[in-house]
Design a protein around this motif. Sequence first.
Motif, PDB file in Angstrom:
ATOM      1  N   PHE A  95      28.180  -6.930  37.102  1.00  3.32           N
ATOM      2  CA  PHE A  95      28.674  -6.561  35.773  1.00  3.32           C
ATOM      3  C   PHE A  95      29.655  -7.582  35.234  1.00  3.32           C
ATOM      4  N   PHE A  98      35.642  -6.413  36.622  1.00  2.00           N
ATOM      5  CA  PHE A  98      36.035  -5.224  37.406  1.00  2.00           C
ATOM      6  C   PHE A  98      34.892  -4.790  38.321  1.00  2.00           C
ATOM      7  N   ASN A  99      34.276  -5.779  38.916  1.00  2.00           N
ATOM      8  CA  ASN A  99      33.091  -5.540  39.713  1.00  2.00           C
ATOM      9  C   ASN A  99      33.380  -5.043  41.107  1.00  2.00           C
ATOM     10  N   LEU A 100      34.603  -5.303  41.577  1.00  2.23           N
ATOM     11  CA  LEU A 100      34.872  -5.104  43.002  1.00  2.23           C
ATOM     12  C   LEU A 100      35.840  -3.949  43.231  1.00  2.23           C
ATOM     13  N   ILE A 101      35.782  -3.425  44.444  1.00  6.82           N
ATOM     14  CA  ILE A 101      36.765  -2.411  44.817  1.00  6.82           C
ATOM     15  C   ILE A 101      38.042  -3.167  45.175  1.00  6.82           C
ATOM     16  N   TRP A 103      40.929  -2.774  46.499  1.00  5.41           N
ATOM     17  CA  TRP A 103      41.708  -2.707  47.736  1.00  5.41           C
ATOM     18  C   TRP A 103      40.892  -3.076  48.966  1.00  5.41           C
ATOM     19  N   GLN A 104      39.669  -3.579  48.721  1.00  2.13           N
ATOM     20  CA  GLN A 104      38.885  -4.060  49.859  1.00  2.13           C
ATOM     21  C   GLN A 104      38.855  -5.582  49.846  1.00  2.13           C
ATOM     22  N   ARG A 166      27.455  -9.696  46.750  1.00  2.07           N
ATOM     23  CA  ARG A 166      27.200  -8.286  47.049  1.00  2.07           C
ATOM     24  C   ARG A 166      25.838  -7.841  46.487  1.00  2.07           C
TER      25      ARG A 166
END
Lengths: 232, 433
Positions: A95, A98-101, A103-104, A166
Amino acid sequence: MVSSSSKLVLRISDLAYQWPGAAKPVLRVQDLGMTNEERVFLRGASGSGKSTLLAAIAGVVDVPAGSIAVAGTDVGQLKSGARDRFRVDHVGLIFQMFNLIPWQSALENVLMPCRFSRRRRERAGADPKLSALRLLDELGLSDPTLVSALAMSLSVGQQQRVAAARALIGAPDLILADEPTSALDEDAKTSFLDLLKRECASVGSALLFVSHDRSLEEGFDRVLDITEVNKV
Amino acid sequence: MMTSLSLAVGSLWNRRFVAALTVLAIALSVFLVIGVERLRVSAKESFANSASGIDLIVASRGNPVQVLMATVFGVGSTGPGIDWDSYEMVEALPQVAWAVPIAMGDNHRGYPVVGTTPEYFEHFRHSSGRPLAFTSGHSFSEEDGAVIGAEIATRFGYEIGTTVVNAHGAGEVAFDLHDEAPFVVTGILMPTGTAVDRMVFVSLEGFDRLHAEKTTSVDPFAQETRANSDPVEDATDGVEADHHDHAHEPDKINAIYVGLADRGAVLSIQRAISEYPAEPLSAVLPAMALIELWSITGAAEQAIVLMASAVALAGIVAMVVMLSASLEVRRREFAILRSVGATPLRIFSLIVLEAGLVTVAGLLLGLVLLGALTAILEPVLLSRFGLQVDASASLLRESWLLLAILMAGLAASFVPAIRVYRMTLADGLSFRL
């Protein structure tokens, strides 16, 4: 043109979709097909139905049976839970931002589809982690500190490359990219696109790249305008 | 499951400050709920332990709770005393195995002084039938001998051979000291966790001597005080100030502890005693009096339990607030999770799992806090209130309470979880929020 080694990964025929409660359809697609060897650029202005089309292909919205087939499966016939599982098995998504989590770590984010999908995990090789590291390396993120850094500490460009890794891990049949370069500067856009196209070719995934930016059209196998595809 | 667990832990760790505060809120709730429960059970146990081994308490006719409180716990008075003849009548009943006379009304530095016979130490039972034992020394054999409870020995540092002076009346502040009739400590009892720890025992002869010798006091102040207050004291004390040396047979005592040879005869004995024609007597069943006492204290107990439950509820609400407040911020996180294969149901369960983790962490922390505080406060609780807080005493009820809190936490998490479920269905994979 379909070569002997290529297979159809996306087939849309007679798709009409309208949002629940809406007066008229937002999508009306007569015929659209893609093979696993194709990188297709779909351009269109904002609000022209690009994102809705991607949502329909990804099985996020309910589409009529028989209208969309991904990797030979009729998405419209799948129930909600099955669609979610099918999506992660066969489709990679990238996208705008803001594609990623946040805090990972970068690596954990890349490995996420392998945690939810056995098919992706199996296709990622004996050790999905090695596969993830290889993808990150090929996308220019080989520095161990970057690989283990939390996603929120990465630059936007780095985040998009992690998002691409990913989407690519476990070689899904189809990669859907929705304006993934809009937050990048010109140089970064070009290099990101090159990497993405190359990696899709290397893992054997079809790429449907959606953008309003005509300067990115170059180097795609096919360029489509949303108005040609969506006849509303 | 492992995926959900690691996601839940990771997400909570990411919000660790707020999550820690929530865990603390729940821990404090658990601390209070379980703490109140343990205190309540311990207090009841302590009361029940104090009266074990006594089948009947005979006293002048009155309220059973008042009789029990006065005799076993040294709180209040038994009303008018009973004649020694009544004691002899009770003792002579065929079903009576033993009868121990009890005289009360004096105090030692605020602690009740009990006049009795050495048989008291043989027959009194506490904590499910355990007999009294001496840390050092022995029962009194002389008129001026005194046996003291463990707490009194510790608090005042008394040892065998220490001379103690008692005061008239049951209040903590006494102006009327029996310093003309001191006692010598002959025995110190082992701690029992009951009111016995806070009592001074003297012989009936010694108890009477206090009052007998009083009239000969040369202290003009004491004399004057006594002269002014004599009639009132005599009426409320229950120990008639017939100041003669009665030796083994005082005129009046306050109560009789009775042990029966056949417990099945308890009701007939009770009836026989209450029908005693010479004076009005009550034979109180300690267990029944305790039940009556609980029914009196029940409302206050309920109020405390209710308050503790309200605090527990506040803890759960804090968690729901924490989870709900983070939902908007985490909308993107959920959309990302969906894009990589998490179903709305999975995200729903993620929220419930987070709530479960927070609640369980709160439960554990609460229990640890309670355990630590109990360990620190136990000596104080035991010495000041005679409360032995025993964690195992109410284990089953505690387990139910803990389970109830956990279930309440999980049930409450359905509020934000259902919101998330709807949100993720509506948002789909839309990231442009």
